[in-house]
Enzyme design. Structure first.
Site, PDB file in Angstrom:
ATOM      1  N   TYR A   1       0.822  -1.217   0.115  1.00 41.09           N
ATOM      2  CA  TYR A   1      -0.117   0.118   0.126  1.00 41.09           C
ATOM      3  C   TYR A   1       0.739   1.150   0.165  1.00 41.09           C
ATOM      4  O   TYR A   1       0.499   2.193  -0.750  1.00 41.09           O
ATOM      5  CB  TYR A   1      -0.847   0.005   1.157  1.00 41.09           C
ATOM      6  CG  TYR A   1      -2.018   1.189   1.083  1.00 41.09           C
ATOM      7  CD1 TYR A   1      -3.133   0.962   0.498  1.00 41.09           C
ATOM      8  CD2 TYR A   1      -1.603   2.360   1.551  1.00 41.09           C
ATOM      9  CE1 TYR A   1      -4.199   1.909   0.276  1.00 41.09           C
ATOM     10  CE2 TYR A   1      -2.504   3.433   1.321  1.00 41.09           C
ATOM     11  CZ  TYR A   1      -3.738   3.263   0.927  1.00 41.09           C
ATOM     12  OH  TYR A   1      -4.557   4.200   0.837  1.00 41.09           O
TER      13      TYR A   1
ATOM     14  N   PHE B   1      -7.140  20.572 -23.699  1.00 46.06           N
ATOM     15  CA  PHE B   1      -7.843  19.331 -24.066  1.00 46.06           C
ATOM     16  C   PHE B   1      -9.025  19.245 -23.287  1.00 46.06           C
ATOM     17  O   PHE B   1      -9.077  19.939 -22.425  1.00 46.06           O
ATOM     18  CB  PHE B   1      -6.829  18.227 -23.621  1.00 46.06           C
ATOM     19  CG  PHE B   1      -7.258  16.998 -23.850  1.00 46.06           C
ATOM     20  CD1 PHE B   1      -7.470  16.384 -25.057  1.00 46.06           C
ATOM     21  CD2 PHE B   1      -7.704  16.019 -22.751  1.00 46.06           C
ATOM     22  CE1 PHE B   1      -8.088  14.896 -25.324  1.00 46.06           C
ATOM     23  CE2 PHE B   1      -8.116  14.587 -23.137  1.00 46.06           C
ATOM     24  CZ  PHE B   1      -8.684  14.280 -24.297  1.00 46.06           C
ATOM     25  N   ASP B   2     -10.043  18.437 -23.663  1.00 46.35           N
ATOM     26  CA  ASP B   2     -11.517  18.614 -23.422  1.00 46.35           C
ATOM     27  C   ASP B   2     -11.497  18.202 -21.632  1.00 46.35           C
ATOM     28  O   ASP B   2     -12.161  18.975 -21.046  1.00 46.35           O
ATOM     29  CB  ASP B   2     -12.135  17.232 -23.956  1.00 46.35           C
ATOM     30  CG  ASP B   2     -11.991  17.142 -25.211  1.00 46.35           C
ATOM     31  OD1 ASP B   2     -10.872  17.687 -26.022  1.00 46.35           O
ATOM     32  OD2 ASP B   2     -12.748  16.741 -26.199  1.00 46.35           O
TER      33      ASP B   2
ATOM     34  N   ASP C   1       1.032  20.213 -20.133  1.00 49.60           N
ATOM     35  CA  ASP C   1       0.146  19.073 -20.293  1.00 49.60           C
ATOM     36  C   ASP C   1       1.025  18.366 -21.306  1.00 49.60           C
ATOM     37  O   ASP C   1       0.918  18.459 -22.443  1.00 49.60           O
ATOM     38  CB  ASP C   1      -1.069  19.373 -20.744  1.00 49.60           C
ATOM     39  CG  ASP C   1      -2.109  18.343 -21.094  1.00 49.60           C
ATOM     40  OD1 ASP C   1      -1.654  17.116 -20.908  1.00 49.60           O
ATOM     41  OD2 ASP C   1      -3.238  18.616 -21.234  1.00 49.60           O
TER      42      ASP C   1
ATOM     43  N   ALA D   1       1.399  14.958 -22.134  1.00 50.18           N
ATOM     44  CA  ALA D   1       0.872  13.627 -22.681  1.00 50.18           C
ATOM     45  C   ALA D   1       1.866  13.360 -23.713  1.00 50.18           C
ATOM     46  O   ALA D   1       2.248  12.122 -23.760  1.00 50.18           O
ATOM     47  CB  ALA D   1      -0.440  13.694 -23.127  1.00 50.18           C
TER      48      ALA D   1
ATOM     49  N   LYS E   1      -0.222   7.989 -23.354  1.00 52.12           N
ATOM     50  CA  LYS E   1       0.207   8.414 -24.691  1.00 52.12           C
ATOM     51  C   LYS E   1       1.743   8.021 -24.931  1.00 52.12           C
ATOM     52  O   LYS E   1       1.948   6.863 -25.125  1.00 52.12           O
ATOM     53  CB  LYS E   1      -0.187   9.885 -24.867  1.00 52.12           C
ATOM     54  CG  LYS E   1      -1.549  10.450 -24.136  1.00 52.12           C
ATOM     55  CD  LYS E   1      -2.660   9.871 -24.870  1.00 52.12           C
ATOM     56  CE  LYS E   1      -3.972  10.432 -24.315  1.00 52.12           C
ATOM     57  NZ  LYS E   1      -4.307  11.706 -23.773  1.00 52.12           N
TER      58      LYS E   1
ATOM     59  N   HIS F   1     -21.864  12.824 -28.146  1.00 53.77           N
ATOM     60  CA  HIS F   1     -21.063  11.928 -29.201  1.00 53.77           C
ATOM     61  C   HIS F   1     -21.062  10.567 -28.609  1.00 53.77           C
ATOM     62  O   HIS F   1     -20.804   9.627 -29.501  1.00 53.77           O
ATOM     63  CB  HIS F   1     -19.573  12.606 -29.526  1.00 53.77           C
ATOM     64  CG  HIS F   1     -18.954  12.801 -28.283  1.00 53.77           C
ATOM     65  ND1 HIS F   1     -19.194  13.599 -27.282  1.00 53.77           N
ATOM     66  CD2 HIS F   1     -17.683  12.330 -27.794  1.00 53.77           C
ATOM     67  CE1 HIS F   1     -18.293  13.702 -26.361  1.00 53.77           C
ATOM     68  NE2 HIS F   1     -17.312  12.942 -26.521  1.00 53.77           N
TER      69      HIS F   1
HETATM   70  C1  LIG Z   1      -5.509  12.263 -23.292  1.00 52.37           C
HETATM   71  C2  LIG Z   1      -5.198  13.399 -22.592  1.00 52.37           C
HETATM   72  C3  LIG Z   1      -5.557  14.060 -21.281  1.00 52.37           C
HETATM   73  C4  LIG Z   1      -6.200  13.422 -20.226  1.00 52.37           C
HETATM   74  O1  LIG Z   1      -5.826  12.207 -19.850  1.00 52.37           O
HETATM   75  P1  LIG Z   1      -6.364  10.941 -19.606  1.00 52.37           P
HETATM   76  O2  LIG Z   1      -5.365   9.765 -19.197  1.00 52.37           O
HETATM   77  O3  LIG Z   1      -7.277  10.547 -21.002  1.00 52.37           O
HETATM   78  O4  LIG Z   1      -7.236  11.076 -18.310  1.00 52.37           O
HETATM   79  C5  LIG Z   1      -4.964  15.444 -21.043  1.00 52.37           C
HETATM   80  N1  LIG Z   1      -4.233  16.119 -21.896  1.00 52.37           N
HETATM   81  C6  LIG Z   1      -4.268  15.875 -23.268  1.00 52.37           C
HETATM   82  C7  LIG Z   1      -3.496  16.562 -23.935  1.00 52.37           C
HETATM   83  C8  LIG Z   1      -4.422  14.450 -23.532  1.00 52.37           C
HETATM   84  O5  LIG Z   1      -4.223  14.022 -24.875  1.00 52.37           O
END
Ligand SMILES: *Cc1c(COP(=O)(O)O)cnc(C)c1O
Length: 467
Positions: A82, A134-135, A224, A226, A267, A458
């Protein structure tokens, strides 16, 4: 004058994979008649298809990558304690080595990191400028009462303009926003590569510039990250002065201008699940840690199993392998160029992780209100069992105040390429399929809602064919 060495590649393509295949997963193409039935049963929504009914799945590059033998070996070394798991130590060391940050908070995926960071950094009413959020990033900012404002350069919104760094922030837009009320800026967020802009990179020149502005105004700067590695590859390829730098050197330099990062490991770190926040400021770390415990899990696992952290620690390094990156990005380009050469209208330049087909130009006789890009997605599934995703009118939804449909300028079908999963033959097949749809495009009719979901339409809506 723009200081960028940049050439469009119209003739690449001796691309060779820098790995061989040790484990395979069976896929099959069900007969056309069955595909027609399956998509009808799914209400013509590709999210409702079963993956076994799909031959080539280009829905997303998130969590769909193939892990290496080295990562799978790491999975067997999961320490599922843990607290104090050795795999967390490895993750910390990897983040320090690849990105240069001292402190790491593990999270279950990228949006977990966003939630924790935003709870602490944003006060209600504050603004978070960025290139394009991002969304989930936008949603988390808004969830704590913040405002997410996109400040990407104008070219980022033009499908036919070639610019080597279409993900860049427009410096004057950013400065205007800050000058209005510098104290009202919670932090600045640069997304690399710019996912919502089609996987377009951000230059180091731009990052440095934003860093200076942030520093002058005492505003934290986050990334961000990713797609930290794909962005570094584009910098090496396109930015003056970086040709002879290694990918790890470029990643380190990108991060050196940042106060911290949020990362979706699904990613470029090539894992199926995972994420983290990393930063250098101990005080901020101390504020974030309790929120991490509350929302994600204890600070040495944050929603991941020990084995997941090990796969992530190893994947962070593997993501920066230059041979892999060259192959990956050339693969995406190969698909894009081949489609483009066949007359298919695509977004240019081709980004790092996906090819975007312009649905409105592909099916000019289908009205946007009849969902041209969604129609294209359905037809590509019927034609060849391929799953892409609409990034257009259905995704855009309705104006919250007026209830009117939003008709975005860019109405696209995205073909996202999972990492280390498909080879050239698969991509050739995708091209053939899309080209076959293109040949019969004039006979294709659009769709209308059968059921329109009030939220997340969507994912949850169903459709029927226009008569
Ligand atoms: C995928 C993504 C996120 C969110 O990450 P999740 O692992 O899907 O929660 C945030 N910012 C960018 C640019 C992304 O491509």
């Amino acid at each position: 004058m723009r200081q960028i060495a940049w050439c469009t590649l119209t003739y690449i393509f001796m691309i060779y994979p820098p790995y061989k295949i040790k484990v395979i997963e069976k896929i099959s193409l069900i007969p056309r008649k069955e595909r027609e039935e399956r998509i009808r049963e799914a209400g013509y929504n590709l999210f409702s298809l079963q993956s076994k009914d799909i031959y080539i799945d280009l829905l997303t590059d998130s969590g769909t990558g193939a892990m290496s033998d080295n990562q799978w070996a790491g999975i067997m070394l999961g320490d599922e304690s843990y607290a104090g798991s050795i795999n967390f130590k490895h993750l910390e060391e990897a983040v320090k080595s690849v990105m240069g940050f001292k402190y790491v908070l593990p999270t279950h995926q990228g949006r977990g990191a966003e939630q924790v960071l935003d709870k602490i950094l944003i006060k209600s009413g504050q603004v978070v400028p960025g290139n394009m959020h991002f969304d989930t990033t936008r949603a988390h900012i808004e969830n704590v009462g913040g405002r997410a404002i996109d400040c990407a350069i104008e070219e980022a919104y033009q499908p036919d303009t070639e610019n080597p760094f279409k993900g860049n922030i427009d410096i004057s837009k950013l400065e205007n926003l800050i000058n209005k009320d510098p104290k009202n800026i919670a932090y600045i967020l640069i997304t690399v590569t710019c996912n919502n802009g089609g996987g377009q990179p951000v230059s180091l020149e731009n990052i440095r510039h934003v860093h200076e502005i942030a520093k002058k105004n005492n505003i934290p700067l986050f990334v961000d990250a990713a797609r930290y590695a794909e962005n570094a590859f584009f910098i090496k390829e396109r930015e003056v002065g970086y040709k002879n730098k290694s990918i790890p050197e470029i990643v380190k330099e990108m991060m050196s201008y940042m106060d911290g990062c949020t990362v979706s490991a699904k990613k470029d770190a090539i894992t199926n699940i995972g994420g983290f926040i990393a930063l250098n400021d101990k005080k901020l770390y101390n504020k974030l840690a309790p929120k991490n415990v509350l929302f994600e899990g204890f600070i040495t696992y944050g929603g991941m199993a020990g084995r997941d952290m090990e796969a992530l620690a190893r994947g962070l390094f593997e993501g920066t392998d230059e041979d892999y990156l060259r192959y990956r990005i050339d693969q995406v380009r190969y698909l894009g160029e081949k489609l483009s050469n066949a007359g298919i209208p695509i977004m240019k330049p081709i980004g790092g992780h996906a090819v975007f087909i312009n649905g409105r130009a592909f099916l000019p006789h289908v009205k946007q209100e009849n969902f041209s890009s969604q129609t294209l997605c359905v037809e590509c599934y019927i034609e060849g069992g391929i799953r892409g995703v609409e990034v257009g009118t259905i995704l855009a939804g309705r104006n919250q105040k007026t209830g009117e449909n939003i008709y975005p300028k860019l109405d696209l079908m995205r073909l996202a390429i999972p990492r280390r999963v498909y080879c050239r033959e698969h991509l050739d097949y995708v091209c053939e399929t899309v080209i076959n749809v293109y040949k019969r495009r004039e006979k294709i009719k659009g769709f209308e809602f059968d059921f329109e979901s009030p939220t997340l339409r969507h994912f949850l809506s169903t459709f029927k064919k226009v008569k």
